[in-house]
Scaffold this motif. Structure first.
Motif, short mmCIF file in Angstrom:
data_model
loop_
_atom_site.label_atom_id
_atom_site.label_comp_id
_atom_site.label_asym_id
_atom_site.label_seq_id
_atom_site.Cartn_x
_atom_site.Cartn_y
_atom_site.Cartn_z
N THR A 117 14.62 -16.66 -5.44
CA THR A 117 13.67 -16.13 -6.43
C THR A 117 14.11 -16.37 -7.86
O THR A 117 13.27 -16.33 -8.77
CB THR A 117 13.46 -14.62 -6.24
N GLY A 118 15.40 -16.59 -8.08
CA GLY A 118 15.91 -16.72 -9.43
C GLY A 118 15.97 -15.40 -10.17
O GLY A 118 16.13 -15.36 -11.39
N GLU A 119 15.86 -14.30 -9.44
CA GLU A 119 15.90 -12.96 -10.02
C GLU A 119 16.90 -12.10 -9.28
O GLU A 119 17.38 -12.46 -8.20
CB GLU A 119 14.51 -12.31 -9.93
N LEU A 120 17.22 -10.94 -9.85
CA LEU A 120 18.07 -9.99 -9.15
C LEU A 120 17.37 -9.57 -7.85
O LEU A 120 16.16 -9.36 -7.84
CB LEU A 120 18.34 -8.76 -10.01
N ALA A 121 18.14 -9.46 -6.78
CA ALA A 121 17.56 -9.09 -5.49
C ALA A 121 17.00 -7.67 -5.55
O ALA A 121 17.57 -6.79 -6.19
CB ALA A 121 18.61 -9.19 -4.40
N ASN A 122 15.89 -7.48 -4.86
CA ASN A 122 15.26 -6.17 -4.80
C ASN A 122 15.31 -5.66 -3.37
O ASN A 122 15.09 -6.41 -2.42
CB ASN A 122 13.80 -6.26 -5.27
N THR A 123 15.61 -4.38 -3.21
CA THR A 123 15.66 -3.77 -1.88
C THR A 123 14.73 -2.56 -1.86
O THR A 123 14.33 -2.04 -2.90
CB THR A 123 17.08 -3.32 -1.51
N PHE A 124 14.39 -2.12 -0.63
CA PHE A 124 13.53 -0.94 -0.54
C PHE A 124 14.09 0.03 0.50
O PHE A 124 14.74 -0.39 1.46
CB PHE A 124 12.09 -1.33 -0.21
N PRO A 125 13.86 1.34 0.30
CA PRO A 125 14.38 2.34 1.23
C PRO A 125 13.50 2.44 2.47
O PRO A 125 12.29 2.22 2.42
CB PRO A 125 14.32 3.63 0.41
N GLY A 132 0.81 -1.22 0.00
CA GLY A 132 0.00 0.00 0.00
C GLY A 132 0.83 1.26 0.00
O GLY A 132 0.67 2.12 0.87
N ASN A 133 1.74 1.38 -0.97
CA ASN A 133 2.62 2.55 -1.02
C ASN A 133 3.06 2.81 -2.45
O ASN A 133 2.87 1.97 -3.34
CB ASN A 133 3.85 2.33 -0.13
N LYS A 134 3.68 3.96 -2.68
CA LYS A 134 4.21 4.31 -3.99
C LYS A 134 5.74 4.27 -4.00
O LYS A 134 6.38 4.78 -4.92
CB LYS A 134 3.72 5.71 -4.41
N ILE A 135 6.33 3.65 -2.99
CA ILE A 135 7.78 3.58 -2.87
C ILE A 135 8.34 2.35 -3.58
O ILE A 135 9.35 2.41 -4.28
CB ILE A 135 8.19 3.55 -1.38
N ILE A 136 7.67 1.20 -3.42
CA ILE A 136 8.14 -0.05 -3.99
C ILE A 136 7.30 -0.37 -5.23
O ILE A 136 6.08 -0.44 -5.15
CB ILE A 136 8.04 -1.21 -2.98
N ASN A 137 7.95 -0.54 -6.37
CA ASN A 137 7.25 -0.85 -7.62
C ASN A 137 7.79 -2.17 -8.18
O ASN A 137 8.21 -2.25 -9.33
CB ASN A 137 7.44 0.28 -8.64
#
Length: 273
Positions: free
Chosen positions: A164-172, A129-134
């Motif tokens: 995940t088999g994908e590039l890792a994703n991080t959030f601020p 519920g945010n606009k930070i993580i897409n």
């Protein structure tokens, strides 16, 4: 446990390790917290809500570790999994979309879900519920310890990429996010609230989406993403309790303390006077 807005059931599961503290050993203990307001918003919503994903992932991990333990695949250290189950939690206004609220306070949640035995904590929380993580899937936060936001653990990024088999994703995250709920400041959500109640390092495991999804929405839980969060936590538990990975650089943290002093005051409600 009853609160001003209803009641909830707390669940805590201890999976003993072969060399864990519960067996008199010294292997590290990992805590995994399924963080949420409630799994349902009855009577205004029928069905399981998006905000339930953290609890579902945590309980799935507990079930998997239990089966492994029965079959002889026992981790070196203890794993403590905690969450709460409330099918009729209230909602609350929040920007950009409404949050699920909880029948009990964040202080009560931390009291029941955080243990002194935990040497590190993963906190799994729906963060849609945010606009930070897409990004749809799971996303990892920087490590938080004693009021400091530290660098992201490369060990955990590696595990996320393998799972995940994908590039890792991080959030601020921001300073507000690691202060207690109830102080009037804006919080992304409750994902880092366990950091308020422990001196151990805490990392958020966010279950995320490309679009903005209210936590009170039903039909919005994506099983593959929940599975990724549970599998990530399982692999992290294997390596952490075996002493193979770190959530933070202890030497660098001590240097930060020498340079800038304690920031534990951020774990309190502060003082506006």
């Amino acid at each position: 446990m009853k609160g001003q807005k209803g009641k909830t059931d707390f669940v805590k599961v201890l999976i003993p390790g072969s060399k864990g503290k519960s067996n008199g050993g010294e292997a590290p203990t990992l805590g995994v917290v399924g963080r949420l307001g409630g799994i349902g918003a009855r009577p205004s919503r029928i069905g399981i809500v998006s905000d339930s994903d953290g609890a579902v992932a945590a309980l799935s991990l507990a079930y998997k570790l239990s089966l492994m333990h029965i079959k002889g695949d026992i981790l070196p250290g203890d794993v403590i999994i905690a969450t709460h189950i409330c099918p009729d939690a209230p909602t609350q206004p929040h920007e950009p979309v409404d949050f699920m609220d909880s029948p009990v306070t964040m202080f009560q949640m931390n009291q029941n879900e955080i243990s002194d035995e935990m040497d590190a904590v993963l906190t799994i929380d729906t963060t849609k519920g945010n606009k930070i993580i897409n990004h749809k899937g799971i996303s990892i936060s920087p490590t938080v310890k004693e009021g400091y936001i530290l660098k992201v653990s490369y060990d955990l990024l590696r595990i996320a990429e393998v799972v995940t088999g994908e590039l890792a994703n991080t959030f601020p995250i921001t300073m507000q996010d690691i202060t207690p709920y109830g102080n009037g400041l804006y919080h992304l959500n409750s994902i880092l609230q366990p950091a308020v109640a422990t001196s151990s390092p805490v990392v958020g495991v966010a279950i995320t989406t490309n679009s903005v999804v209210p936590g009170s929405s039903t039909g919005a839980s994506h099983e593959s993403d929940i599975a990724d969060a549970a599998n990530f936590s399982l692999e992290a538990a294997k390596e952490f309790t075996d002493g193979k990975i770190d959530f933070y650089d202890a030497g660098e943290f001590q240097r930060i303390l020498r340079l800038y002093g304690s920031m534990e005051k951020l774990q309190t409600f502060g003082n506006e006077n």
